[in-house]
Scaffold this motif. Structure first.
Motif, short mmCIF file in Angstrom:
data_model
loop_
_atom_site.label_atom_id
_atom_site.label_comp_id
_atom_site.label_asym_id
_atom_site.label_seq_id
_atom_site.Cartn_x
_atom_site.Cartn_y
_atom_site.Cartn_z
N ALA A 256 0.84 -1.20 0.00
CA ALA A 256 0.00 0.00 0.00
C ALA A 256 0.87 1.25 0.00
N GLY A 257 1.97 1.21 0.75
CA GLY A 257 2.88 2.35 0.78
C GLY A 257 3.50 2.62 -0.58
N THR A 258 3.86 1.55 -1.27
CA THR A 258 4.41 1.70 -2.63
C THR A 258 3.39 2.32 -3.56
N ALA A 259 2.16 1.84 -3.49
CA ALA A 259 1.11 2.35 -4.36
C ALA A 259 0.82 3.82 -4.08
N VAL A 260 0.71 4.18 -2.80
CA VAL A 260 0.46 5.58 -2.45
C VAL A 260 1.62 6.46 -2.91
N ALA A 261 2.86 5.98 -2.72
CA ALA A 261 4.03 6.74 -3.15
C ALA A 261 4.00 6.99 -4.66
N ALA A 262 3.65 5.97 -5.42
CA ALA A 262 3.63 6.11 -6.89
C ALA A 262 2.57 7.09 -7.34
N TYR A 263 1.38 6.98 -6.78
CA TYR A 263 0.30 7.86 -7.23
C TYR A 263 0.47 9.28 -6.70
N CYS A 264 1.11 9.44 -5.55
CA CYS A 264 1.45 10.79 -5.09
C CYS A 264 2.50 11.41 -6.02
N ALA A 265 3.44 10.59 -6.49
CA ALA A 265 4.42 11.10 -7.46
C ALA A 265 3.70 11.56 -8.73
N ARG A 266 2.74 10.78 -9.17
CA ARG A 266 1.96 11.14 -10.36
C ARG A 266 1.22 12.46 -10.16
N ALA A 267 0.72 12.67 -8.92
CA ALA A 267 -0.05 13.88 -8.61
C ALA A 267 0.82 15.02 -8.12
N ALA B 151 13.38 -5.33 1.69
CA ALA B 151 14.25 -4.31 1.10
C ALA B 151 13.80 -3.92 -0.29
N LYS B 152 13.24 -4.86 -1.02
CA LYS B 152 12.78 -4.56 -2.38
C LYS B 152 11.59 -3.60 -2.36
N LYS B 153 10.72 -3.76 -1.37
CA LYS B 153 9.59 -2.85 -1.25
C LYS B 153 10.06 -1.46 -0.82
N LEU B 154 11.03 -1.40 0.07
CA LEU B 154 11.57 -0.11 0.50
C LEU B 154 12.19 0.63 -0.68
N GLU B 155 12.92 -0.10 -1.49
CA GLU B 155 13.55 0.51 -2.67
C GLU B 155 12.50 1.06 -3.62
N GLN B 156 11.41 0.32 -3.78
CA GLN B 156 10.35 0.74 -4.69
C GLN B 156 9.69 2.03 -4.17
N ILE B 157 9.42 2.11 -2.87
CA ILE B 157 8.82 3.31 -2.29
C ILE B 157 9.72 4.52 -2.51
N GLY C 155 10.10 8.68 -4.89
CA GLY C 155 10.36 9.98 -4.29
C GLY C 155 9.75 10.20 -2.93
N ALA C 156 9.13 9.18 -2.34
CA ALA C 156 8.55 9.33 -1.01
C ALA C 156 9.63 9.21 0.06
N ARG C 157 9.41 9.89 1.17
CA ARG C 157 10.28 9.71 2.33
C ARG C 157 9.85 8.48 3.11
N LEU C 158 10.83 7.77 3.64
CA LEU C 158 10.55 6.58 4.43
C LEU C 158 10.72 6.86 5.91
N GLU C 159 9.79 6.38 6.71
CA GLU C 159 9.93 6.38 8.16
C GLU C 159 9.91 4.93 8.62
N LEU C 160 11.08 4.39 8.99
CA LEU C 160 11.16 3.01 9.46
C LEU C 160 10.81 2.97 10.94
N VAL C 161 9.82 2.16 11.28
CA VAL C 161 9.30 2.12 12.66
C VAL C 161 9.71 0.81 13.32
N PRO C 162 10.40 0.87 14.47
CA PRO C 162 10.72 -0.36 15.20
C PRO C 162 9.44 -1.06 15.64
#
Length: 376
Positions: free
Chosen positions: A125-136, A150-156, A160-167
């Motif tokens: 879901a994070g990847t999808a939101v990041a992609a469509y926010c980039a589009r918008a 790690a592959k999903k993090l790279e995709q996000i 161009g989205a910022r990542l917040e890694l949560v313990p």
């Protein structure tokens, strides 16, 4: 735009307030929107994306579309077909809902209501939101558990989205995002709390209905964590049945990983909501983090829409099934041997296939195997 309403306490809020949950009971919103009938005969020649079902959608004329939807329906056995929802722009079914959230956020940003978007996710879901926010062209931050692939993090990050890694686990990630969601100028693109997402995922069933010539299979089988695909499917079934566009009532079958299956336990107990958790054991001084299941995308111990999910499965004559880790591994390899490389969450329904192959059914293959690799 229409209004939000809280199914728990009845509170109403305008959509352009950007309030992410009910301010009184903190529950998720539903949407005051009534779909019009989608004319099957009018669909040929329309745009080849989920936006072809414009009568059923609360938003129209999107500027954020990447051509999402219209994924293939492919036979697996004589009675079971798979809908290849990993063949979407970001390689998961979450694109169906993310485009709705990004389009809504784009309109709110243009009105000066919001300045940035946040989301939380186990990855897709994070990847999808990041992609469509980039589009918008929207500023976007995605909160994810630190153990996310790690592959999903790279995709996000690629979008161009910022990542917040949560313990911690998925629940800790959601808590962190919800705290940020209360800040001014923030749009919380929550695939759980915002009902626009469900109106995107319901197009999964509209496509199936169109491709089967105005019919549906005897069973629609979906994986369930937060229940966004299941609730979207239930919404579509209700609309199609209400408008007289289907005669039968397909069973809605939900699948969870045995390791994290709170909804299945509640269903079997005949409960309307989640069962009370047993007292927690003392926390060790240095706990060892571990993924509870290969199906990380549906490892949700406390889904906010639990009551709605349980009600929908019962309303559509369905049931809950659970699958083991060995069954998930075997299902992923079996699908790969059939030419379909699907991530370990996305194979959950096929892992449960032996239970319902006596009837016509469709299973979603929700995410591409490239996102996580082959399960060990």
């Amino acid at each position: 735009m229409t209004t939000y309403h809280c199914p728990g306490c009845g509170t109403i809020s305008p959509v352009d307030s950007a309030t992410w949950c009910c301010p009184h009971c903190r529950g998720p919103w539903d949407l005051d929107f009534t779909a019009s009938p989608v004319p099957l005969t009018a669909l040929p020649g329309r745009v080849n994306s989920l936006w072809r079902y414009e009568e059923a959608l609360p938003l129209s004329a999107p500027a954020t579309s990447l051509g999402e939807g219209r994924t293939p329906l492919v036979p697996l056995t004589g009675t079971v077909s798979a809908k290849l929802d990993f063949l979407t722009p970001t390689l998961s079914f979450k694109d169906r809902g993310a485009v709705m959230l990004a389009e809504l956020a784009r309109r709110l940003e243009a009105q000066g209501v919001i300045a940035r978007v946040i989301a939380d996710s186990s990855g897709n879901a994070g990847t999808a939101v990041a992609a469509y926010c980039a589009r918008a062209r929207l500023d976007c931050t995605v909160y994810v558990p630190e153990a996310t692939s790690a592959k999903k993090l790279e995709q996000i990050q690629a979008h161009g989205a910022r990542l917040e890694l949560v313990p911690g686990d998925r629940e800790a990630t959601a808590d962190a995002a919800r705290a940020a969601a209360d800040l001014p100028g923030v749009f919380y693109a929550s695939h759980v709390y915002n009902p626009y997402f469900l109106h995107g995922t319901k197009t999964y069933v509209y496509e199936m209905w169109e491709d089967l010539g105005g019919r549906l299979p005897e069973a629609i089988v979906v994986p369930v964590g937060n229940g966004t695909l299941l609730l979207g499917a239930a919404q579509a079934l209700t609309e199609l049945h209400t408008h007289g566009l289907i005669d039968s009532r397909p069973q809605l079958i939900a699948v969870q990983a045995q390791a994290v299956s709170p909804l299945a336990a509640a269903f079997r107990a005949g409960a309307d909501g989640l069962l009370a958790a047993p007292p927690a054991a003392p926390t060790p001084a240095a706990p060892t983090p571990a993924a509870p299941t290969l199906a990380e995308g549906i490892a949700i111990p406390n889904p906010p829409r639990a009551r709605q999910i349980l009600r929908a499965v019962r309303e559509w004559g369905g049931t809950f099934l659970t699958v083991t880790e060995d069954e998930l591994r075997a299902a992923q390899r079996d699908l790969a041997a059939r030419g379909l490389f699907v991530e370990s969450t996305g194979v959950a329904c096929w892992a449960a296939a032996g239970t319902w192959t006596d009837r016509t059914a469709v299973v979603p293959l929700c995410g591409a195997g490239l996102k996580t690799g082959l399960a060990p």
